[in-house]
Write a protein that holds these residues in place. Structure first.
Motif, short mmCIF file in Angstrom:
data_model
loop_
_atom_site.label_atom_id
_atom_site.label_comp_id
_atom_site.label_asym_id
_atom_site.label_seq_id
_atom_site.Cartn_x
_atom_site.Cartn_y
_atom_site.Cartn_z
N GLU A 178 -1.79 16.70 6.67
CA GLU A 178 -2.49 15.79 7.56
C GLU A 178 -1.70 15.52 8.85
OE1 GLU A 178 -0.30 13.27 4.46
OE2 GLU A 178 -1.52 15.10 4.51
N TYR A 186 -6.38 9.15 10.44
CA TYR A 186 -7.72 8.84 9.93
C TYR A 186 -7.59 7.85 8.76
CZ TYR A 186 -9.66 13.02 12.33
OH TYR A 186 -10.06 13.97 13.24
N TYR A 187 -6.43 7.89 8.08
CA TYR A 187 -6.24 7.13 6.84
C TYR A 187 -5.14 6.08 6.92
CZ TYR A 187 -8.06 11.80 5.74
OH TYR A 187 -8.75 12.97 5.76
N THR A 191 -4.52 2.62 4.69
CA THR A 191 -3.84 2.77 3.40
C THR A 191 -2.36 2.42 3.46
OG1 THR A 191 -3.33 5.11 3.81
CG2 THR A 191 -5.44 4.61 2.74
N ARG A 346 -4.66 8.80 1.10
CA ARG A 346 -6.01 8.86 1.69
C ARG A 346 -6.96 7.79 1.15
NH1 ARG A 346 -7.20 14.99 3.54
NH2 ARG A 346 -5.04 15.57 3.95
N HIS A 347 -6.60 7.20 0.02
CA HIS A 347 -7.44 6.16 -0.55
C HIS A 347 -6.55 4.97 -0.93
CE1 HIS A 347 -10.78 8.98 -0.72
NE2 HIS A 347 -9.98 9.84 -1.32
#
Length: 485
Positions: A178, A186-187, A191, A346-347
Motif C-alpha cells: 500500500e 486510503y486506510y 485505522t 485496512r480494517h
C-alpha cells in the motif's frame, strides 16, 4: 581560541534552546504520564506488577533502579524528581550555570526514565520511549549558556533525526504494497491506533489527495533527510519540511510525543540567521558565549566518539533487507533504529468491554459499556487530541485484535473491573457502574469505520460499527469474593 573554532557553533544558539527546553518538556510529559498511569498498570497491585517481573528476571539485561527494589512510593518519588528536573530545564535554570550542570540534569532524566522503561514491559514497548532516552543523553552535551553549542553534538542530533525519518521511510518501502502503490492513506487515518478530532475529516478527503499525501510522505522521509546535512540555508529548508510534515501528523492523529520529538530534533539543522530571517522578532545573531574550555571539549569529543562507534549498527540496519524497526543494539538504548507503520491496517476492529449486574450473563441482561479516554467506543463521540500525552492502556487496546485478546494484562484488566478497582477505573473515561462491582464482564469485537458526511448528517454518528463476535465470554469473580469476603 581559534584552534577550537571548528568545534564551536555560536550561530546555533536558538537551536540549542529549542533542543534543550523541548526535550525537557517531553520528559516532563513522560514522567507525568508515568505518575498518572504506572501504579495502576505496573505497580505493586497493577495489571503486570513490576515486583513479579523483577523476581522472574533476576538478571535484568538493562539497567533500572527497580532491579533491587520496587514500591509505588519509590516510583512516585522517581517521577516527582523527574518532573522537577525537567521543569527546571524548561525554564532554563541549569543552563545558566557551567556546562556540566545541564549535562548532569539531562543525564539524571535519562537514567531515571530508563529505570521506568526497562521494567515497563509491554506498556513501555514503544519506539518513542527509546527515542526520548537517546534524545536526553545526546542533548545533555549541548552545554550551557556559558559555552558555544558544540558542532559535533548538533551533527549527532541531525543524524538522530535522519535515522528517525529515513528509517521510517525505508520501513514503508520494505513493508506493505500500500505504500508502494500509494493507497496507504486510503486506510491509515481511519485505522491508526488513536484517531484525533481531525482524523475523520482527513480520511474523507478525496482519494487523489491521499495519493499525494503518500508521495509527500516518501519525499519527506526518503529525500529530505539527506539535505539536513547540507550547508545553510538548505539544511534549514529541509528542517522546515520535516517540521511541516510532522505538524500534519500531529493534527491528524495521536502518536504520543513521537511527532513532537521529530519537530524538536529538526531544529538541530536550523541556524540563527535563518531563524531571524523567518522570525524577525527573535534575537539577531551575535558573537555568542565564551570559548569552550579544554575539559568540556574533551568530554564532548569522548561522547561524540562513543555515539559514532555505536552508530555502526543502526547505519547498517538502515540499508539491510531485514531492516529492524524500533530496536536498540545496546543496553543503554543509545544509537537506536526507528520506524513506524511499515504496513497499514485496512480494517478497524475494536474490542468493546461490557459489564452487567444481572445474575445470569445472558444476552437479554442489561450490558453496559465501559468508556475509554482515547480509543473509539461511543459512536457519537468526537475523538480528543491527547498527544503528546500517552494513554498506554488505550494504545494496547488497539493492539489486542491485531495480536490476540488472550493477553495476560487484559485478563488482569477484566479482573480489576470485576473488583471495581479504583486505580484501574481512573484510567477510564466512563465507569457505567459508578464505582460499583459488576457481576459479569465480557469482551466483544466490532468493526468500526468513519461515517460518511451523509451518514453523519442523518444519524449524528461519527463512527459506524458492526458487531463481529464475542472474543471473551462472560467472566465473574468467585462467589465468595462477590460478597466481599
Amino acid at each position: 581560541m581559534e584552534w577550537v573554532s571548528w568545534f564551536e557553533a555560536p550561530d546555533y544558539e536558538f537551536a540549542r534552546q529549542v533542543l534543550q527546553r523541548g526535550t525537557a518538556a517531553l520528559y516532563f510529559i513522560a514522567f507525568l504520564s508515568t505518575l498518572n498511569q504506572f501504579p495502576a498498570l505496573l505497580g505493586e497491585h497493577g495489571l503486570l506488577p513490576v515486583p513479579r517481573y523483577v523476581d522472574g528476571h533476576r538478571k535484568l539485561r538493562r539497567p533500572s533502579l527497580f532491579r533491587w527494589a520496587y514500591s509505588d512510593t519509590l516510583l512516585r518519588s522517581v517521577c516527582a524528581t523527574g518532573l522537577l528536573i525537567s521543569l527546571a530545564l524548561v525554564l532554563g535554570l541549569p543552563q545558566l550555570g557551567p556546562p556540566w550542570l545541564p549535562a548532569l540534569a539531562f543525564l539524571a532524566l535519562w537514567l531515571l526514565y530508563m529505570s521506568v522503561v526497562n521494567v515497563g514491559q509491554t506498556f513501555y514497548a514503544f519506539g518513542w520511549e527509546m527515542l526520548l532516552l537517546e534524545m536526553g543523553f545526546t542533548v545533555a552535551f549541548l552545554g550551557s549558556n556559558q559555552v558555544p553549542p558544540p558542532r559535533t553534538i548538533l551533527i549527532l542530533l541531525v543524524w538522530l533525526v535522519f535515522r528517525l525519518e529515513f528509517g521510517a521511510g525505508m520501513i514503508k518501502i520494505h513493508g506493505g504494497s500500500e505504500w508502494r502503490d500509494l493507497t496507504a492513506l486510503y486506510y491509515h487515518h481511519e485505522t491508526q491506533p488513536m484517531p484525533g478530532p481531525l482524523s475523520r475529516q482527513a480520511h474523507l478527503l478525496p482519494k487523489p489527495l491521499h495519493r499525494v499525501e503518500v508521495l509527500g510522505n516518501h519525499f519527506a522521509q526518503l529525500v529530505v533527510p539527506f539535505f539536513l546535512f547540507f550547508p545553510q540555508p538548505l539544511a534549514s529548508v529541509a528542517a522546515g519540511i520535516v517540521v511541516f510534515t510532522q505538524l500534519w501528523l500531529v493534527g491528524s492523529g495521536n502518536f504520543a510525543w513521537l511527532n513532537w520529538s521529530a519537530i524538536v530534533l529538526a531544529f538541530a539543522a536550523v541556524n540563527d540567521p535563518v531563524i531571524h530571517a523567518v522570525l524577525p522578532f527573535t534575537p539577531a545573531p551575535h558573537a555568542g558565549a565564551a570559548t569552550t574550555p579544554p575539559w568540556w571539549l574533551a568530554v564532548v569529543l569522548c561522547v561524540t566518539v562513543l555515539l559514532l562507534v555505536l552508530s555502526y549498527w543502526p547505519a547498517r540496519n538502515l540499508v539491510s533487507r531485514g531492516q529492524l524497526m524500533n530496536a536498540s543494539f545496546n543496553r543503554w538504548q543509545l544509537a537506536n533504529t526507528y520506524g513506524a507503520f511499515g504496513t497499514v491496517t485496512r480494517h478497524r476492529v475494536e474490542i468493546v468491554v461490557e459489564g452487567t449486574r444481572s445474575d445470569a450473563p445472558v444476552d437479554e441482561a442489561e450490558w453496559l459499556e465501559y468508556g475509554f479516554k482515547g480509543k473509539p467506543g461511543d459512536v457519537r463521540r468526537l475523538p480528543r487530541q491527547w498527544a503528546p500525552y500517552h494513554l498506554r492502556l488505550d494504545w494496547l487496546m488497539w493492539f489486542l485484535p491485531l495480536r490476540t485478546v488472550h493477553e495476560e494484562w487484559f485478563y488482569a484488566f477484566l479482573g480489576k473491573l470485576l473488583d471495581a478497582d479504583k486505580p484501574t477505573l481512573r484510567l477510564l473515561r466512563l465507569d457505567p457502574f459508578d464505582g460499583g462491582r459488576p457481576r459479569w464482564v465480557r469482551a466483544r469485537s466490532f468493526l468500526y469505520r468513519f461515517a460518511t458526511r451523509a451518514e453523519f448528517r442523518e444519524t449524528g454518528q461519527r463512527w459506524i460499527r458492526m458487531e463481529l463476535y464475542e472474543v471473551i465470554p462472560p467472566l465473574s469473580l468467585p462467589r465468595s469474593r462477590q460478597h466481599g469476603s
